[in-house]
Scaffold this motif. Structure first.
Motif, PDB file in Angstrom:
ATOM      1  N   ALA A  54      12.474 -36.988  27.460  1.00  0.00           N
ATOM      2  CA  ALA A  54      12.802 -36.596  25.916  1.00  0.00           C
ATOM      3  C   ALA A  54      12.041 -37.549  24.999  1.00  0.00           C
ATOM      4  O   ALA A  54      11.456 -37.235  24.046  1.00  0.00           O
ATOM      5  N   GLU A  55      12.162 -38.989  25.358  1.00  0.00           N
ATOM      6  CA  GLU A  55      11.681 -40.098  24.542  1.00  0.00           C
ATOM      7  C   GLU A  55       9.967 -39.712  24.751  1.00  0.00           C
ATOM      8  O   GLU A  55       9.361 -39.854  23.561  1.00  0.00           O
ATOM      9  N   TYR A  56       9.773 -39.523  25.735  1.00  0.00           N
ATOM     10  CA  TYR A  56       8.181 -39.395  26.034  1.00  0.00           C
ATOM     11  C   TYR A  56       7.587 -38.363  25.066  1.00  0.00           C
ATOM     12  O   TYR A  56       6.621 -38.323  24.452  1.00  0.00           O
ATOM     13  N   ARG A  57       8.427 -37.130  25.017  1.00  0.00           N
ATOM     14  CA  ARG A  57       7.960 -36.097  24.063  1.00  0.00           C
ATOM     15  C   ARG A  57       8.104 -36.422  22.721  1.00  0.00           C
ATOM     16  O   ARG A  57       7.295 -35.909  21.838  1.00  0.00           O
ATOM     17  N   ALA A  58       9.117 -37.194  22.262  1.00  0.00           N
ATOM     18  CA  ALA A  58       9.295 -37.614  20.891  1.00  0.00           C
ATOM     19  C   ALA A  58       8.024 -38.651  20.502  1.00  0.00           C
ATOM     20  O   ALA A  58       7.297 -38.398  19.418  1.00  0.00           O
ATOM     21  N   GLN A  59       7.596 -39.472  21.450  1.00  0.00           N
ATOM     22  CA  GLN A  59       6.344 -40.522  21.172  1.00  0.00           C
ATOM     23  C   GLN A  59       5.189 -39.565  21.141  1.00  0.00           C
ATOM     24  O   GLN A  59       4.223 -39.840  20.383  1.00  0.00           O
ATOM     25  N   PHE A  60       5.000 -38.537  22.027  1.00  0.00           N
ATOM     26  CA  PHE A  60       4.033 -37.625  21.976  1.00  0.00           C
ATOM     27  C   PHE A  60       3.724 -37.099  20.632  1.00  0.00           C
ATOM     28  O   PHE A  60       2.789 -37.148  20.223  1.00  0.00           O
ATOM     29  N   ALA A  61       4.667 -36.559  20.138  1.00  0.00           N
ATOM     30  CA  ALA A  61       4.960 -35.797  18.881  1.00  0.00           C
ATOM     31  C   ALA A  61       4.711 -36.695  17.770  1.00  0.00           C
ATOM     32  O   ALA A  61       3.887 -36.235  16.783  1.00  0.00           O
ATOM     33  N   GLY A  62       4.972 -37.782  17.952  1.00  0.00           N
ATOM     34  CA  GLY A  62       4.864 -38.903  16.915  1.00  0.00           C
ATOM     35  C   GLY A  62       3.298 -39.422  16.682  1.00  0.00           C
ATOM     36  O   GLY A  62       2.805 -39.272  15.760  1.00  0.00           O
ATOM     37  N   VAL A  63       2.472 -39.424  17.827  1.00  0.00           N
ATOM     38  CA  VAL A  63       1.361 -39.856  17.859  1.00  0.00           C
ATOM     39  C   VAL A  63       0.444 -38.721  17.217  1.00  0.00           C
ATOM     40  O   VAL A  63      -0.418 -38.880  16.279  1.00  0.00           O
ATOM     41  N   MET A  64       0.815 -37.434  17.766  1.00  0.00           N
ATOM     42  CA  MET A  64       0.099 -36.382  17.428  1.00  0.00           C
ATOM     43  C   MET A  64       0.349 -36.023  15.932  1.00  0.00           C
ATOM     44  O   MET A  64      -0.637 -35.112  15.363  1.00  0.00           O
ATOM     45  N   ALA A  65       1.440 -36.330  15.428  1.00  0.00           N
ATOM     46  CA  ALA A  65       1.669 -36.064  14.089  1.00  0.00           C
ATOM     47  C   ALA A  65       0.702 -36.562  12.931  1.00  0.00           C
ATOM     48  O   ALA A  65       0.353 -35.930  12.037  1.00  0.00           O
ATOM     49  N   GLY A  66       0.129 -37.728  12.906  1.00  0.00           N
ATOM     50  CA  GLY A  66      -0.699 -38.312  12.237  1.00  0.00           C
ATOM     51  C   GLY A  66      -2.212 -37.469  12.502  1.00  0.00           C
ATOM     52  O   GLY A  66      -2.600 -37.451  11.524  1.00  0.00           O
ATOM     53  N   VAL A  67      -2.474 -36.910  13.375  1.00  0.00           N
ATOM     54  CA  VAL A  67      -3.621 -36.236  13.766  1.00  0.00           C
ATOM     55  C   VAL A  67      -3.396 -34.618  13.118  1.00  0.00           C
ATOM     56  O   VAL A  67      -4.334 -34.446  12.362  1.00  0.00           O
ATOM     57  N   GLN A  68      -2.302 -34.314  12.944  1.00  0.00           N
ATOM     58  CA  GLN A  68      -2.116 -33.022  12.449  1.00  0.00           C
ATOM     59  C   GLN A  68      -1.960 -33.051  11.134  1.00  0.00           C
ATOM     60  O   GLN A  68      -2.555 -31.990  10.284  1.00  0.00           O
ATOM     61  N   ARG A  69      -1.554 -34.308  10.508  1.00  0.00           N
ATOM     62  CA  ARG A  69      -1.557 -34.365   8.968  1.00  0.00           C
ATOM     63  C   ARG A  69      -2.956 -34.560   8.454  1.00  0.00           C
ATOM     64  O   ARG A  69      -3.163 -34.055   7.456  1.00  0.00           O
ATOM     65  N   THR A  70      -3.597 -35.198   9.344  1.00  0.00           N
ATOM     66  CA  THR A  70      -5.227 -35.162   9.053  1.00  0.00           C
ATOM     67  C   THR A  70      -5.958 -33.876   8.695  1.00  0.00           C
ATOM     68  O   THR A  70      -6.616 -33.736   7.829  1.00  0.00           O
ATOM     69  N   GLU A  71      -5.548 -33.145   9.735  1.00  0.00           N
ATOM     70  CA  GLU A  71      -6.151 -31.928   9.911  1.00  0.00           C
ATOM     71  C   GLU A  71      -5.743 -30.875   8.482  1.00  0.00           C
ATOM     72  O   GLU A  71      -6.625 -30.180   7.790  1.00  0.00           O
ATOM     73  N   ALA A  72      -4.386 -31.292   8.173  1.00  0.00           N
ATOM     74  CA  ALA A  72      -3.940 -30.608   7.056  1.00  0.00           C
ATOM     75  C   ALA A  72      -4.545 -31.006   5.671  1.00  0.00           C
ATOM     76  O   ALA A  72      -4.622 -30.367   4.931  1.00  0.00           O
ATOM     77  N   GLN A  73      -4.800 -32.252   5.622  1.00  0.00           N
ATOM     78  CA  GLN A  73      -5.338 -32.871   4.520  1.00  0.00           C
ATOM     79  C   GLN A  73      -6.655 -32.294   4.435  1.00  0.00           C
ATOM     80  O   GLN A  73      -7.245 -31.941   3.274  1.00  0.00           O
ATOM     81  N   SER A  74      -7.430 -32.162   5.317  1.00  0.00           N
ATOM     82  CA  SER A  74      -8.686 -31.633   5.443  1.00  0.00           C
ATOM     83  C   SER A  74      -8.666 -30.156   4.744  1.00  0.00           C
ATOM     84  O   SER A  74      -9.649 -29.802   3.979  1.00  0.00           O
ATOM     85  N   ALA A  75      -7.759 -29.311   4.971  1.00  0.00           N
ATOM     86  CA  ALA A  75      -7.635 -28.102   4.613  1.00  0.00           C
ATOM     87  C   ALA A  75      -7.491 -27.971   3.075  1.00  0.00           C
ATOM     88  O   ALA A  75      -7.923 -27.328   2.382  1.00  0.00           O
ATOM     89  N   VAL A  76      -6.413 -28.989   2.604  1.00  0.00           N
ATOM     90  CA  VAL A  76      -6.124 -28.944   1.297  1.00  0.00           C
ATOM     91  C   VAL A  76      -7.495 -29.413   0.587  1.00  0.00           C
ATOM     92  O   VAL A  76      -7.662 -29.018  -0.438  1.00  0.00           O
ATOM     93  N   PHE A  77      -8.123 -30.579   0.881  1.00  0.00           N
ATOM     94  CA  PHE A  77      -9.531 -30.756   0.370  1.00  0.00           C
ATOM     95  C   PHE A  77     -10.390 -29.529   0.044  1.00  0.00           C
ATOM     96  O   PHE A  77     -11.005 -29.394  -0.819  1.00  0.00           O
ATOM     97  N   MET A  78     -10.333 -28.848   1.208  1.00  0.00           N
ATOM     98  CA  MET A  78     -11.476 -27.785   1.135  1.00  0.00           C
ATOM     99  C   MET A  78     -11.036 -26.627   0.063  1.00  0.00           C
ATOM    100  O   MET A  78     -11.602 -26.184  -0.636  1.00  0.00           O
TER     101      MET A  78
END
Length: 265
Positions: free
Chosen positions: A165-189
Motif C-alpha cells: 500500500a505504501e509503495y502504491r502511495a509513493q508511486f502515485a505521489g511521483v506520478m502526480a507531478g507528471v500528471q499535473r504537468t500534462e494538465a498545465q500543458s492542456a490549460v496553456f493550449m
C-alpha cells in the motif's frame, strides 16, 4: 533537474555527432578536400571547416527531435508550440490597434511556454525512469496464497501488505507531478485557443456591440491571470525526485489489501 536535462541533451548530441554513418561521411569529405588541397587552393581549409560545422548542426537538429523519450510528452510540446505560433501570427495582425495589454501579454506567454517546456522535459525523464524501473509491478503486486496459523508469519504478511500500500502511495505521489504537468500543458493550449479567437473576433468585429473594447480587455486580463497561474503552479512543482506536495489526501489502500488485513485480524 535542469542539469539532468542539459546532460541528456549533450549525450544525444554527442551520440548523433559520432553516429558511424555521419562520422564516416564527414571524415571522407574532409579527407578528400585536404587530399586535393592543391586543386582547391586556399579555400580548402575554410571549406573543410564549413563541412564539419554543417555536420555538427545536422547532428544537433537530429538530436533535438529525440529529446523527448515519450511520444506523448513530445506531442504535448508540439501542441504548445503550434498554439504559440498561431498566437504570434494573429498578434501581428492585431498590433496595429495599439491595445496596451498586448505589449505585455506576448512576453508572459513566451515565459510560460519556456516553463512548460522544462516541466514537460522533467516529467518525460521521470515517467521514462519510472516505467523502466516499475514496469509490470504496479498493476501486479505480489500476492500471498499460502495460509498459515503462525502468529509471527501472519504479522510479517501484514507488514508486507502495508508495504504494498505504501509503495502504491509513493508511486502515485511521483506520478502526480507528471500528471499535473500534462494538465498545465492542456490549460496553456486551451487558454491560447480562447485568447486567439477573442483577438480574431475583436479584430474582425471591431467596436460593434458584439465585441466591445472593454470586454476584450477583460478577456485579456483573464487570460493573463490564467497564464500566470500556470507559471506559478509549474514553479511550485518540484519534479527532481518527488513533488513537494504528493497529494492533499493520502490515496486509499487497495481493496484487496484491506480485505487481507481484515481476514488476518
Amino acid at each position: 533537474m535542469m542539469d539532468d536535462i542539459r546532460r541528456q541533451d549533450m549525450r544525444l548530441f554527442v551520440r548523433e555527432l559520432l553516429a558511424p554513418w555521419r562520422l564516416i561521411c564527414t571524415i571522407a569529405i574532409v579527407g578528400v578536400l585536404l587530399g586535393n588541397g592543391a586543386s582547391f587552393g586556399p579555400i580548402v581549409i575554410p571549406f573543410a571547416i564549413v563541412v564539419t560545422f554543417v555536420s555538427a548542426v545536422m547532428a544537433w537538429m537530429e538530436a533535438d527531435k529525440k529529446r523527448f523519450l515519450n511520444k506523448r510528452f513530445r506531442s504535448l510540446w508540439l501542441g504548445c508550440q503550434d498554439r504559440l505560433a498561431r498566437f504570434e501570427e494573429v498578434l501581428k495582425k492585431v498590433r496595429k490597434d495599439q491595445i496596451a495589454d498586448l505589449h505585455e501579454m506576448p512576453a508572459t506567454i513566451r515565459s510560460v511556454s519556456k516553463s512548460i517546456y522544462l516541466a514537460l522535459r522533467r516529467a518525460d525523464i521521470i515517467s521514462h525512469e519510472v516505467q523502466l524501473s516499475e514496469k509490470g509491478l504496479y498493476n501486479e503486486p505480489p500476492s500471498w496464497k499460502t495460509p498459515t496459523r503462525d502468529a509471527q508469519s501472519q504479522e510479517l504478511y501484514r507488514l508486507a501488505d502495508k508495504n504494498i500500500a505504501e509503495y502504491r502511495a509513493q508511486f502515485a505521489g511521483v506520478m502526480a507531478g507528471v500528471q499535473r504537468t500534462e494538465a498545465q500543458s492542456a490549460v496553456f493550449m486551451t487558454t491560447l485557443d480562447t485568447l486567439r479567437m477573442k483577438m480574431i473576433g475583436y479584430r474582425l468585429v471591431g467596436r460593434s456591440p458584439e465585441m466591445s473594447s472593454h470586454d476584450f480587455l477583460e478577456a485579456l486580463a483573464e487570460a493573463r491571470a490564467q497564464l500566470q497561474s500556470i507559471d506559478t503552479a509549474l514553479d511550485e512543482l518540484d519534479l527532481g525526485h518527488y513533488p513537494k506536495t504528493i497529494s492533499v489526501v493520502p490515496p486509499p489502500m487497495p481493496e484487496e489489501i484491506v480485505e487481507r488485513l481484515k481476514i488476518r485480524e
